[in-house]
Write an enzyme that holds these catalytic residues in place. Sequence first.
Site, PDB file in Angstrom:
ATOM      1  N   SER A  24      -3.298  -2.084  11.752  1.00 49.33           N
ATOM      2  CA  SER A  24      -4.115  -1.004  11.192  1.00 49.33           C
ATOM      3  C   SER A  24      -5.397  -0.844  11.994  1.00 49.33           C
ATOM      4  O   SER A  24      -6.025  -1.849  12.378  1.00 49.33           O
ATOM      5  CB  SER A  24      -4.489  -1.309   9.743  1.00 49.33           C
ATOM      6  OG  SER A  24      -5.455  -0.366   9.298  1.00 49.33           O
ATOM      7  N   TYR A  76      -6.656  -7.578   3.637  1.00 49.31           N
ATOM      8  CA  TYR A  76      -5.802  -6.673   4.424  1.00 49.31           C
ATOM      9  C   TYR A  76      -6.114  -6.803   5.914  1.00 49.31           C
ATOM     10  O   TYR A  76      -5.214  -6.948   6.752  1.00 49.31           O
ATOM     11  CB  TYR A  76      -6.026  -5.243   3.940  1.00 49.31           C
ATOM     12  CG  TYR A  76      -5.161  -4.199   4.613  1.00 49.31           C
ATOM     13  CD1 TYR A  76      -3.798  -4.096   4.317  1.00 49.31           C
ATOM     14  CD2 TYR A  76      -5.698  -3.304   5.533  1.00 49.31           C
ATOM     15  CE1 TYR A  76      -3.006  -3.123   4.919  1.00 49.31           C
ATOM     16  CE2 TYR A  76      -4.913  -2.337   6.141  1.00 49.31           C
ATOM     17  CZ  TYR A  76      -3.570  -2.250   5.824  1.00 49.31           C
ATOM     18  OH  TYR A  76      -2.788  -1.290   6.432  1.00 49.31           O
TER      19      TYR A  76
HETATM   20  N1  LIG Z   1      -1.053   4.674   5.196  1.00 51.90           N
HETATM   21  C1  LIG Z   1      -2.060   4.263   5.959  1.00 51.90           C
HETATM   22  O1  LIG Z   1      -3.162   4.826   5.954  1.00 51.90           O
HETATM   23  C2  LIG Z   1      -1.856   3.113   6.893  1.00 51.90           C
HETATM   24  C3  LIG Z   1      -2.846   2.866   7.874  1.00 51.90           C
HETATM   25  C4  LIG Z   1      -2.706   1.785   8.733  1.00 51.90           C
HETATM   26  C5  LIG Z   1      -1.587   0.970   8.638  1.00 51.90           C
HETATM   27  N2  LIG Z   1      -0.640   1.223   7.693  1.00 51.90           N
HETATM   28  C6  LIG Z   1       0.508   0.317   7.629  1.00 51.90           C
HETATM   29  O2  LIG Z   1       1.703   1.068   7.738  1.00 51.90           O
HETATM   30  C7  LIG Z   1       2.747   0.402   7.006  1.00 51.90           C
HETATM   31  C8  LIG Z   1       3.427   1.387   6.072  1.00 51.90           C
HETATM   32  O3  LIG Z   1       2.462   1.880   5.154  1.00 51.90           O
HETATM   33  P1  LIG Z   1       2.718   3.140   4.199  1.00 51.90           P
HETATM   34  O4  LIG Z   1       1.428   3.878   4.156  1.00 51.90           O
HETATM   35  O5  LIG Z   1       3.950   3.849   4.581  1.00 51.90           O
HETATM   36  O6  LIG Z   1       2.898   2.391   2.786  1.00 51.90           O
HETATM   37  P2  LIG Z   1       3.806   2.734   1.498  1.00 51.90           P
HETATM   38  O7  LIG Z   1       4.127   4.180   1.445  1.00 51.90           O
HETATM   39  O8  LIG Z   1       3.117   2.089   0.351  1.00 51.90           O
HETATM   40  O9  LIG Z   1       5.162   1.918   1.817  1.00 51.90           O
HETATM   41  C9  LIG Z   1       5.158   0.519   1.878  1.00 51.90           C
HETATM   42  C10 LIG Z   1       6.559   0.006   2.134  1.00 51.90           C
HETATM   43  O10 LIG Z   1       6.510  -1.427   2.180  1.00 51.90           O
HETATM   44  C11 LIG Z   1       7.526  -1.956   1.344  1.00 51.90           C
HETATM   45  N3  LIG Z   1       7.129  -3.255   0.793  1.00 51.90           N
HETATM   46  C12 LIG Z   1       6.036  -3.537   0.031  1.00 51.90           C
HETATM   47  N4  LIG Z   1       6.045  -4.842  -0.299  1.00 51.90           N
HETATM   48  C13 LIG Z   1       7.152  -5.385   0.269  1.00 51.90           C
HETATM   49  C14 LIG Z   1       7.726  -6.698   0.288  1.00 51.90           C
HETATM   50  N5  LIG Z   1       7.152  -7.751  -0.327  1.00 51.90           N
HETATM   51  N6  LIG Z   1       8.881  -6.885   0.962  1.00 51.90           N
HETATM   52  C15 LIG Z   1       9.455  -5.872   1.581  1.00 51.90           C
HETATM   53  N7  LIG Z   1       8.980  -4.604   1.610  1.00 51.90           N
HETATM   54  C16 LIG Z   1       7.835  -4.373   0.950  1.00 51.90           C
HETATM   55  C17 LIG Z   1       7.720  -0.917   0.245  1.00 51.90           C
HETATM   56  O11 LIG Z   1       9.031  -1.079  -0.300  1.00 51.90           O
HETATM   57  P3  LIG Z   1       9.434  -0.556  -1.810  1.00 51.90           P
HETATM   58  O12 LIG Z   1       8.679   0.727  -2.042  1.00 51.90           O
HETATM   59  O13 LIG Z   1      10.912  -0.390  -1.715  1.00 51.90           O
HETATM   60  O14 LIG Z   1       9.025  -1.641  -2.747  1.00 51.90           O
HETATM   61  C18 LIG Z   1       7.551   0.379   1.037  1.00 51.90           C
HETATM   62  O15 LIG Z   1       8.766   0.739   1.654  1.00 51.90           O
HETATM   63  C19 LIG Z   1       2.073  -0.784   6.300  1.00 51.90           C
HETATM   64  O16 LIG Z   1       2.278  -1.958   7.060  1.00 51.90           O
HETATM   65  C20 LIG Z   1       0.599  -0.417   6.299  1.00 51.90           C
HETATM   66  O17 LIG Z   1      -0.240  -1.539   6.246  1.00 51.90           O
HETATM   67  C21 LIG Z   1      -0.739   2.274   6.838  1.00 51.90           C
END
Ligand SMILES: NC(=O)c1ccc[n+]([C@@H]2O[C@H](COP(=O)([O-])OP(=O)(O)OC[C@H]3O[C@@H](n4cnc5c(N)ncnc54)[C@H](OP(=O)(O)O)[C@@H]3O)[C@@H](O)[C@H]2O)c1
Length: 247
Positions: A141, A154
């Site tokens: 991130s 985080y």
């Molecule tokens: N959105 C942002 O602004 C942002 C910025 C920087 C980095 N990121 C990174 O990008 C990645 C994706 O984020 P996103 O925004 O798409 O988040 P999201 O929409 O909340 O999706 C998170 C995903 O992670 C899965 N997950 C959560 N806990 C888990 C566990 N214990 N084991 C396996 N899977 C698990 C969830 O599965 P289920 O829903 O099936 O439970 C879901 O598919 C993350 O690593 C996040 O830190 C996001």
Amino acid sequence: MKTSLTKSAIVTGASGGIGRVVAKRLASDGFAITVHYAGNPGKAEAVVAEINNAGGKAVAVQADVAKSADVERLFEETLKNLGSVDVVVNNAGIMPLSPISKGDVEVFDRVVNTNLRGTFLVLAQAAQHVASGGRIVALSSSVLAKSFPTYGAYIASKAGVEGLVHVLANELRGRNITVNAVAPGPVATELFLRGKSEEQLAEFTKMNPLERLGQPEDIANVISFLAGPEGGWVNSQVIRANGGFAY
Ligand SMILES: NC(=O)c1ccc[n+]([C@@H]2O[C@H](COP(=O)([O-])OP(=O)(O)OC[C@H]3O[C@@H](n4cnc5c(N)ncnc54)[C@H](OP(=O)(O)O)[C@@H]3O)[C@@H](O)[C@H]2O)c1
């Protein structure tokens, strides 16, 4: 949609905002996809259906990335269903926020378990199974560079992810496999939007000079490049895809 499905990709967290779009993008690039999910089978099956209906190939596999037996099964099922593992995108992650001063070790453990231990377990399996010429991508991130209050657990977890990526790139010397991290800035998904007021969202939107939030497609474009034929010389890097939010 390309039809030659000779290569396969695992996308963890493909039931979520960024992972869903990454899975669909890699499918349209020609990869057969394991759509990994944890607790949302309906969302994963919807991604599988979209890919299969568009002429691609995808299967859904459930796993808790913090559990080694689950992660082993994720790779075993991919090998059984799709024949190889060529690309691994470890995207699963969570972002509950809490100030360090509160000492909320339950939040800390949960974040580290999913984001850091989960990445460690997925990278370990990837190191064992990814074929020559393969690509491994972990999600970090761009918020690392900001040190915002409440992001302690985080940011600590994602700093650990970046460390693992550089070490694994070295450990895979001679295998013709690249290992990189992609570090998005704010992306309009549930993980980022949850709990934020209109004012906070407006503030985040203005934090980069392009003055918009990232979209999952912005991140999928970068991952597609790293996973594709033109990304092969990028290795052991953290690519900060954030519209200029941080460097
Ligand atoms: N959105 C942002 O602004 C942002 C910025 C920087 C980095 N990121 C990174 O990008 C990645 C994706 O984020 P996103 O925004 O798409 O988040 P999201 O929409 O909340 O999706 C998170 C995903 O992670 C899965 N997950 C959560 N806990 C888990 C566990 N214990 N084991 C396996 N899977 C698990 C969830 O599965 P289920 O829903 O099936 O439970 C879901 O598919 C993350 O690593 C996040 O830190 C996001």
